[in-house]
Design an enzyme around this catalytic site. Sequence first.
Site, PDB file in Angstrom:
ATOM      1  N   TYR A  96       6.351   2.551  -4.075  1.00 40.84           N
ATOM      2  CA  TYR A  96       6.155   3.200  -3.128  1.00 40.84           C
ATOM      3  C   TYR A  96       5.345   4.464  -4.080  1.00 40.84           C
ATOM      4  O   TYR A  96       6.007   4.775  -5.173  1.00 40.84           O
ATOM      5  CB  TYR A  96       7.424   4.406  -2.288  1.00 40.84           C
ATOM      6  CG  TYR A  96       8.872   3.482  -2.105  1.00 40.84           C
ATOM      7  CD1 TYR A  96       7.679   3.414  -0.232  1.00 40.84           C
ATOM      8  CD2 TYR A  96       9.571   3.000  -1.862  1.00 40.84           C
ATOM      9  CE1 TYR A  96       8.879   2.410   0.503  1.00 40.84           C
ATOM     10  CE2 TYR A  96       9.666   1.939  -1.200  1.00 40.84           C
ATOM     11  CZ  TYR A  96       9.720   1.706  -0.329  1.00 40.84           C
ATOM     12  OH  TYR A  96      10.635   0.892   0.930  1.00 40.84           O
ATOM     13  N   PRO A  97       4.347   4.721  -3.894  1.00 42.30           N
ATOM     14  CA  PRO A  97       3.417   5.845  -4.295  1.00 42.30           C
ATOM     15  C   PRO A  97       4.515   7.374  -4.552  1.00 42.30           C
ATOM     16  O   PRO A  97       3.582   8.882  -4.192  1.00 42.30           O
ATOM     17  CB  PRO A  97       2.553   5.544  -4.122  1.00 42.30           C
ATOM     18  CG  PRO A  97       2.777   5.798  -2.361  1.00 42.30           C
ATOM     19  CD  PRO A  97       4.198   4.939  -2.442  1.00 42.30           C
ATOM     20  N   CYS A  98       5.515   7.629  -4.833  1.00 40.46           N
ATOM     21  CA  CYS A  98       6.197   9.053  -5.255  1.00 40.46           C
ATOM     22  C   CYS A  98       5.233   9.342  -6.128  1.00 40.46           C
ATOM     23  O   CYS A  98       5.488  10.493  -6.348  1.00 40.46           O
ATOM     24  CB  CYS A  98       7.586   9.164  -5.617  1.00 40.46           C
ATOM     25  SG  CYS A  98       7.957   7.763  -7.253  1.00 40.46           S
ATOM     26  N   TYR A  99       4.622   9.107  -6.901  1.00 38.55           N
ATOM     27  CA  TYR A  99       3.520   9.671  -7.554  1.00 38.55           C
ATOM     28  C   TYR A  99       2.472  10.598  -7.724  1.00 38.55           C
ATOM     29  O   TYR A  99       1.774  11.672  -7.542  1.00 38.55           O
ATOM     30  CB  TYR A  99       3.039   8.916  -9.111  1.00 38.55           C
ATOM     31  CG  TYR A  99       1.889   8.193  -8.406  1.00 38.55           C
ATOM     32  CD1 TYR A  99       2.520   6.460  -7.825  1.00 38.55           C
ATOM     33  CD2 TYR A  99       0.703   7.939  -8.078  1.00 38.55           C
ATOM     34  CE1 TYR A  99       1.644   5.913  -6.648  1.00 38.55           C
ATOM     35  CE2 TYR A  99      -0.443   7.140  -7.583  1.00 38.55           C
ATOM     36  CZ  TYR A  99       0.077   6.285  -7.340  1.00 38.55           C
ATOM     37  OH  TYR A  99      -0.524   5.226  -6.441  1.00 38.55           O
ATOM     38  N   LYS A 100       2.094  10.480  -6.137  1.00 39.47           N
ATOM     39  CA  LYS A 100       1.193  11.318  -5.138  1.00 39.47           C
ATOM     40  C   LYS A 100       2.549  12.545  -3.953  1.00 39.47           C
ATOM     41  O   LYS A 100       1.772  12.836  -3.519  1.00 39.47           O
ATOM     42  CB  LYS A 100       0.729  10.272  -4.125  1.00 39.47           C
ATOM     43  CG  LYS A 100      -0.359   8.812  -4.879  1.00 39.47           C
ATOM     44  CD  LYS A 100       0.070   8.622  -3.465  1.00 39.47           C
ATOM     45  CE  LYS A 100      -1.655   7.454  -4.098  1.00 39.47           C
ATOM     46  NZ  LYS A 100      -1.918   6.509  -2.210  1.00 39.47           N
TER      47      LYS A 100
END
Length: 105
Positions: free
Chosen positions: A54-58
């Site tokens: 999941y793009p939790c960096y976003k």
Amino acid sequence: MNSSFDKEKLYNLLTRIPKGRVVTYGQLARMLGNKFWAQSVGNALHTNPDGEKYPCYKVVNSKGKLSTAYAFGGLDEQRRRLEAEEIVVVEGKVDLKRYGCEVWE
DNA sequence: TAGATGACTCACA
DNA sequence: ATGTGAGCCATCT
């Protein structure tokens, strides 16, 4: 009914984040139904470091600041990923005025 | 069961 | 810009 905090819904939103755009915890919380889930959202991402999927960096805070306790790679890795999507990161922060998406789809 | 902790947000000084 | 106080939620001890 007890609309409790659903991680699946959160992950669903994470994967729905448009490319080249970031979202804040409060924003996610709002989409889930309760804007007070911001803290829970951060907690869920921390307890479930699915950054590999999941793009939790976003996900950034309301000030556009990136997470200081990044679960994987570190702040440098996160900045790297954001820049990979043409998102400019300055001082560990992103311009929500440019990349902060209020709503998508 | 209650208390403390945290990847939060907002308002105020 | 920086710091403190108050608010709500989920999880951990």
